[in-house]
Design a protein around this motif. Structure first.
Motif, PDB file in Angstrom:
ATOM      1  N   ASP A  82       1.974  13.180  -1.865  1.00 13.06           N
ATOM      2  CA  ASP A  82       3.103  12.735  -1.142  1.00 13.06           C
ATOM      3  C   ASP A  82       3.676  13.951  -1.750  1.00 13.06           C
ATOM      4  N   ASP A  85      10.496  12.596  -4.757  1.00 13.75           N
ATOM      5  CA  ASP A  85      10.989  11.257  -4.819  1.00 13.75           C
ATOM      6  C   ASP A  85      12.447  12.807  -3.832  1.00 13.75           C
ATOM      7  N   GLN A 131       4.434   0.976   2.057  1.00 13.47           N
ATOM      8  CA  GLN A 131       5.875   1.411   1.784  1.00 13.47           C
ATOM      9  C   GLN A 131       5.844   1.759   3.688  1.00 13.47           C
ATOM     10  N   GLY A 141      14.545   5.402  -2.414  1.00 13.20           N
ATOM     11  CA  GLY A 141      13.254   5.651  -2.866  1.00 13.20           C
ATOM     12  C   GLY A 141      12.173   7.012  -1.560  1.00 13.20           C
ATOM     13  N   TYR A 142      11.861   7.513  -2.048  1.00 10.87           N
ATOM     14  CA  TYR A 142      10.565   8.026  -1.353  1.00 10.87           C
ATOM     15  C   TYR A 142      10.299   7.538   0.225  1.00 10.87           C
ATOM     16  N   GLU A 143      11.556   8.910   0.806  1.00 15.56           N
ATOM     17  CA  GLU A 143      11.622   8.309   2.365  1.00 15.56           C
ATOM     18  C   GLU A 143      10.781   9.047   3.275  1.00 15.56           C
ATOM     19  N   TYR A 145       7.651   9.741   2.157  1.00 16.20           N
ATOM     20  CA  TYR A 145       6.156   9.009   2.037  1.00 16.20           C
ATOM     21  C   TYR A 145       6.299   7.886   2.862  1.00 16.20           C
ATOM     22  N   LYS A 146       7.303   7.328   2.639  1.00 13.50           N
ATOM     23  CA  LYS A 146       8.113   5.892   3.734  1.00 13.50           C
ATOM     24  C   LYS A 146       7.499   6.247   5.190  1.00 13.50           C
ATOM     25  N   HIS A 177       0.133  -0.732  -4.829  1.00 14.97           N
ATOM     26  CA  HIS A 177       0.683   0.605  -6.000  1.00 14.97           C
ATOM     27  C   HIS A 177      -0.400   0.580  -7.071  1.00 14.97           C
TER      28      HIS A 177
END
Length: 223
Positions: A82, A85, A131, A141-143, A145-146, A177
């Motif tokens: 990752d 963010d 995710q 958030g965390y686009e 990684y998603k 998580h």
């Protein structure tokens, strides 16, 4: 195979979830081959450690050759990175490429390279994440990684379609998580507590048909 002869290959066991998963299988009496990227794991009974960078096709081919005489009850690919963010508009192209190669492309290359080691009736599994659920993507958030985990899930769906008749159980696992280098120190879950639940799911699903996306309790995660 008898229960005492069960053999798992865990790809990505240097630390975090992969290491906790390895320890749990050993605790249950499995034989485990664990791959790391140069990390030295403590010597343990029934544990074999192999060096592997799964982003390297040459190293995957070499591992498949070294393990050619093994028959696995489980092939589990655990690996992800990752890069923070960032809104997708701020993600550099090289960062996007690195995350997608590591989180989506390389796990499927690994399955294709090593699936021939899995015994009839064995299980092929990949560590995914809630995710990666498109239906569940309702918070910002965390686009990147998603997106990488959604791509992983889609590629695994294609893999399952392509190999629908191979007799292998196929699973995507959402571990929740956890407090790891990836999950961060404030994550609510402890890998030493969640990995036994994951192994419960893997053992319970052995022999199941088709592809399933399950959480650590064995409940279906929305695609």
């Amino acid at each position: 195979m008898s229960a005492t002869a069960r053999h798992a290959l865990i790809v990505g066991a240097s630390r975090g979830l992969g290491l906790a998963l390895t320890d749990e299988f050993l605790r249950r009496g499995w034989h485990v081959t664990a791959t790391t990227r140069g990390t030295v794991l403590p010597g343990k009974e029934r544990l074999t450690v192999e060096s592997l960078d799964m982003t390297s096709p040459a190293e995957l081919a070499g591992l498949a050759e070294r393990l050619a005489d093994r028959r696995l009850d489980l092939l589990f690919v655990n690996a992800a990175i990752d890069q923070g963010d960032l809104p997708i508009t701020e993600v550099p192209t090289d960062m996007f490429t690195e995350v997608m190669i590591t989180n989506a492309l390389s796990p499927l290359r690994t399955l294709e390279a090593l699936r021939g080691l899995v015994a009839p009736g064995g299980t092929v599994a990949v560590m995914s994440s809630e995710q990666g659920s498109i239906a569940g993507n309702t918070e910002p958030g965390y686009e990147l990684y998603k997106a990488s985990k959604a791509a992983l899930n889609q590629l695994m769906r294609s893999y399952a379609t392509r190999h629908a008749d191979d007799g292998h159980t196929k699973l995507l696992i959402d571990p929740g998580h956890n407090r790891t280098r990836l999950g961060g120190p404030d994550a609510p879950l402890d890998p030493d507590e969640t990995m036994p639940l994951v192994v419960d799911v893997l053992e319970a699903q052995a022999g199941a048909d088709g592809l399933q996306f399950l959480d650590r309790y064995g409940k279906t995660v929305p695609w």
